[in-house]
Design an enzyme around this catalytic site. Structure first.
Site, PDB file in Angstrom:
ATOM      1  N   GLY A  13       0.661  -1.313  -0.071  1.00  0.00           N
ATOM      2  CA  GLY A  13       0.047   0.034  -0.030  1.00  0.00           C
ATOM      3  C   GLY A  13       0.875   1.098  -0.109  1.00  0.00           C
ATOM      4  O   GLY A  13       0.386   2.317   0.097  1.00  0.00           O
ATOM      5  N   SER A  14       2.129   1.311   0.125  1.00  0.00           N
ATOM      6  CA  SER A  14       3.110   2.288   0.072  1.00  0.00           C
ATOM      7  C   SER A  14       2.936   3.174  -0.963  1.00  0.00           C
ATOM      8  O   SER A  14       2.669   2.866  -2.175  1.00  0.00           O
ATOM      9  CB  SER A  14       4.374   1.900   0.508  1.00  0.00           C
ATOM     10  OG  SER A  14       4.891   1.580  -0.798  1.00  0.00           O
TER      11      SER A  14
END
Length: 222
Positions: A13-14
């Site tokens: 998700g970064s």
């Protein structure tokens, strides 16, 4: 021509990971996504430290060649696999300089401010300080100025600067931040979703990450 063997060690998700995935989509290459769970220290495993002595993610391995730092990775992907003189990262020195400036702005100002205010949520369930929030608003204010009468953050076409900053800005989908105070950013953000390759996967990854964080890490704020 055989497709390259591109391994992307990442945390799903970064913002940095999502920017690389969208860039890969823009140049037409597939990435083999390898999740590295930094919450349990997987980045410190000897086999990963051998690839990247700084043990940071994301890290790209292209047939044995290792490169890390996400902004370096997106430039590498365009220069190695994009079309000659791609508008994503053109050869013209002034156009390239403006893109580089926006990339450094993201790294040192926007992404930095975003991280210092919101990333404590991952560890403590609470955001950063009021000073952190003030710096975040200042960073968005600068981006809003850059986008005055502009559809893109660096020039007249979509570039890696848009993609990287989209990775950062779109993280608002996971947290509570209102863009209405920054109308140029809001307008750019809506358009960027339409014109950036890989936006759908970017959104999917954010939604999955938000579910994970809501379930495991983030306490509900009062």
């Amino acid at each position: 021509m055989a497709m390259p063997n591109l391994d992307l060690y990442n945390m799903a998700g970064s913002p940095s990971t999502r920017a690389i995935i969208m860039t890969a989509k823009a140049v037409g290459v597939e990435l083999n996504s390898i999740n590295v769970n930094t919450f349990v220290g997987e980045q410190l495993k000897p086999e990963f430290v051998k690839i990247n002595p700084q043990h940071t993610i994301p890290t790209l391995v292209d047939n044995g060649f290792s490169i890390w730092e996400s902004r370096a990775i997106v430039i590498y992907l365009v220069e190695q696999y994009g079309k000659p003189d791609s508008p994503l990262y053109p050869k013209d020195p002034q156009k390239r300089a403006l893109i580089n400036q926006r990339l450094y702005f993201d790294m040192g100002t926007l992404y930095d401010a975003f991280g210092k205010y919101f990333f404590p949520l991952l560890r403590t369930g609470k955001p950063g300080t009021q000073e952190n929030l003030d710096k975040l608003n200042t960073a968005f204010g600068l981006l809003n100025t850059f986008l005055e009468d502009q559809d893109y953050v660096a020039g007249s076409q979509l570039s890696v600067a848009d993609i990287v900053i989209l990775g950062t800005v779109s993280t608002i989908e996971m947290v509570d931040f209102d863009l209405k105070k920054f109308p140029n950013v809001e307008r750019w953000y809506k358009n960027a979703q339409k014109v950036t390759p890989g936006w759908d996967e970017n959104l999917r990854r954010m939604q999955e990450a938000k579910k994970f964080l809501d379930a495991n890490l983030i306490e509900k704020l009062p």
